[in-house]
Design a protein around this motif. Structure first.
Motif, PDB file in Angstrom:
ATOM      1  N   THR A  80       0.824  -1.211   0.000  1.00  0.00           N
ATOM      2  CA  THR A  80       0.000   0.000   0.000  1.00  0.00           C
ATOM      3  C   THR A  80       0.862   1.266   0.000  1.00  0.00           C
ATOM      4  O   THR A  80       0.569   2.230  -0.706  1.00  0.00           O
ATOM      5  N   PHE A  81       1.932   1.251   0.816  1.00  0.00           N
ATOM      6  CA  PHE A  81       2.758   2.464   0.941  1.00  0.00           C
ATOM      7  C   PHE A  81       4.111   2.298   0.241  1.00  0.00           C
ATOM      8  O   PHE A  81       5.031   3.075   0.481  1.00  0.00           O
ATOM      9  N   ASP A  82       4.222   1.296  -0.609  1.00  0.00           N
ATOM     10  CA  ASP A  82       5.487   1.035  -1.298  1.00  0.00           C
ATOM     11  C   ASP A  82       5.764   2.131  -2.348  1.00  0.00           C
ATOM     12  O   ASP A  82       4.886   2.455  -3.162  1.00  0.00           O
ATOM     13  N   GLY A  83       6.970   2.689  -2.305  1.00  0.00           N
ATOM     14  CA  GLY A  83       7.310   3.816  -3.181  1.00  0.00           C
ATOM     15  C   GLY A  83       7.131   3.490  -4.657  1.00  0.00           C
ATOM     16  O   GLY A  83       6.528   4.256  -5.408  1.00  0.00           O
ATOM     17  N   ASP A  84       7.622   2.310  -5.083  1.00  0.00           N
ATOM     18  CA  ASP A  84       7.523   1.940  -6.502  1.00  0.00           C
ATOM     19  C   ASP A  84       6.063   1.765  -6.910  1.00  0.00           C
ATOM     20  O   ASP A  84       5.650   2.197  -7.997  1.00  0.00           O
TER      21      ASP A  84
END
Ligand code: HEM
Length: 380
Positions: free
Chosen positions: A199-203
């Motif tokens: 959910t909060f993954d940069g990629d």
């Protein structure tokens, strides 16, 4: 101005359709092959763009064996495969449809013989082709967006054009805040729909922002900020008040591109129908909230017209999204519509009895149900 409008149009998704669904694959689901093919090819109901890798193939030992990001060509998505070993392979796909809706799914195939499926899997329990938490967040984001739209544009339009009373203008400020909160939530909903762990993954977030979904999100944020600026400048430049309903109409059109396309209608007509539904919603719901602060005798007619438009446009949308009446009972989309209709009936009854506060509560519930409806795949 024409240049700005052209740039905004270029940012819109090319075609509004529905959630992409898998209709075929090579290898076929469950196939047992003699050797590992060079590629996995997936075919969808409509053109797709890959989300993240698009296709991830996990070998019998649970290791990733697909090479890089899948290539999209219209309705086809292809990825190359690496090292081969006998056993069962798990293919996980994550795509974005032309209308910005996310969808995901999983199939398996085997080489030589079947074996236990390894790899991360999707966790099961998908609703509407996305993770359950993704669907909840999508619905929440849309609900806040619709409420923000109603307060931001509807309440301001009521204050400026119906009541001629500035007191409800503070609701428009609250609408801007809701619109600005809704968009990051919609972004997290998009990534959570594919994989809650990312959910909060940069990629994942960057890839969502670079997609058609990201372009719609950008236009929505731009509309909210523009409304904010206009609200601030109204005292010095009262003529700017006309830009509020105009901007609201433009945002309704942007919203229409991220709702569901109506394949039976030419695309511009389908978009207009959807935008009309959203605009009428803003006038009724936002006007009603503003009416509670500054009642005006003129609102009865405005509310009656917008309710009439909502019923006619809503009925047309419903007819366009069902291929046969049975689908109302057999699909999640149909069941949610069946929840919405009595709530609309209750709002109309309360409006007729002039129980304004309860009418507003019923409409807020209608918005919540509409938010779920637009997050689910329609039967057609
Ligand atoms: C007879 C009454 C109504 C019917 C049959 C109806 C039907 C529908 C349908 C089928 C959709 C989904 C369109 C899609 O999948 O893209 C929809 C969307 C929506 N409806 Fe209604 N509706 C009605 C009344 C209302 C009312 C009273 C409100 C609120 C005041 C409302 C608010 C919305 C909103 C906000 C959307 C989402 C539009 C978007 O995302 O662009 N509807 N409606």
């Amino acid at each position: 101005m024409a240049g700005t409008a052209g740039a905004a149009l270029a940012l819109l998704p090319v075609a509004a359709s529905a959630h992409a669904q898998l209709v075929g694959s090579s290898p076929a689901p469950g196939a047992v092959l003699a050797t590992l093919p060079a590629t996995v090819d997936l075919y969808f109901t409509e053109p797709v763009t890959p989300a993240g890798r698009g296709i991830s193939v996990y070998g019998p030992d649970g290791r990733l064996v697909s090479n890089g990001t899948a290539r999209a060509q219209g309705v086809q998505l292809t990825v190359g495969l690496g090292a081969a070993m006998d056993g069962t392979y798990a293919v996980i796909w994550t795509v974005i449809a032309a209308d910005t809706h996310p969808s995901r799914g999983e199939i398996t195939f085997s080489v030589g013989h079947s074996s236990p499926v390894r790899g991360p899997g999707l966790g099961g329990g998908d609703v509407g082709l996305v993770s359950p938490i993704g669907l909840v967040l999508q619905s929440l984001g849309r609900w806040l967006h619709f409420a923000g739209f109603a307060l931001g544009f509807g309440a301001a339009t009521y204050a400026l054009f119906v009541a001629g009373d500035p007191r409800p203008m503070r609701l428009a400020g609250a609408g801007v805040a809701l619109l600005l909160v809704a968009e990051p939530l919609a972004l997290f909903a998009q990534t959570a729909s594919f994989d809650p762990a990312q959910t909060f993954d940069g990629d994942a977030l960057t890839s969502a922002l670079a997609s058609s979904f990201g372009r719609v999100l950008g236009l929505r944020v731009a509309a909210a900020i523009l409304l904010w600026a206009v609200l601030g400048a109204l005292r010095q430049a009262p003529w700017l008040r006309w830009s509020i309903p105009a901007l609201g109409g433009a945002l309704a059109l942007v919203d229409a591109t991220a709702a569901h396309g109506t394949p039976a209608l030419p695309q511009p007509l389908g978009l207009l129908l959807n935008a009309l539904h959203v605009s009428a919603m803003g006038v009724w719901v936002g006007g009603l909230a503003a009416f509670a602060i500054a009642p005006s005798g003129g609102f009865g007619r405005v509310a009656a017209w917008s309710a009439g438009l909502l019923i006619v446009s809503g009925a047309a949308l419903a007819l366009l999204h069902f291929a046969n009446p049975l689908q109302v009972m057999t699909t999640a989309y149909g069941e949610i519509l069946l929840v919405k209709l009595p709530l609309v009936g209750a709002a109309l009854y309360l409006a007729w009895r002039a129980r304004r506060r309860w009418e507003l509560a019923a409409l807020v519930a209608v918005l919540a149900v509409a938010a779920v409806l637009v997050s689910l795949p329609p039967p057609r």
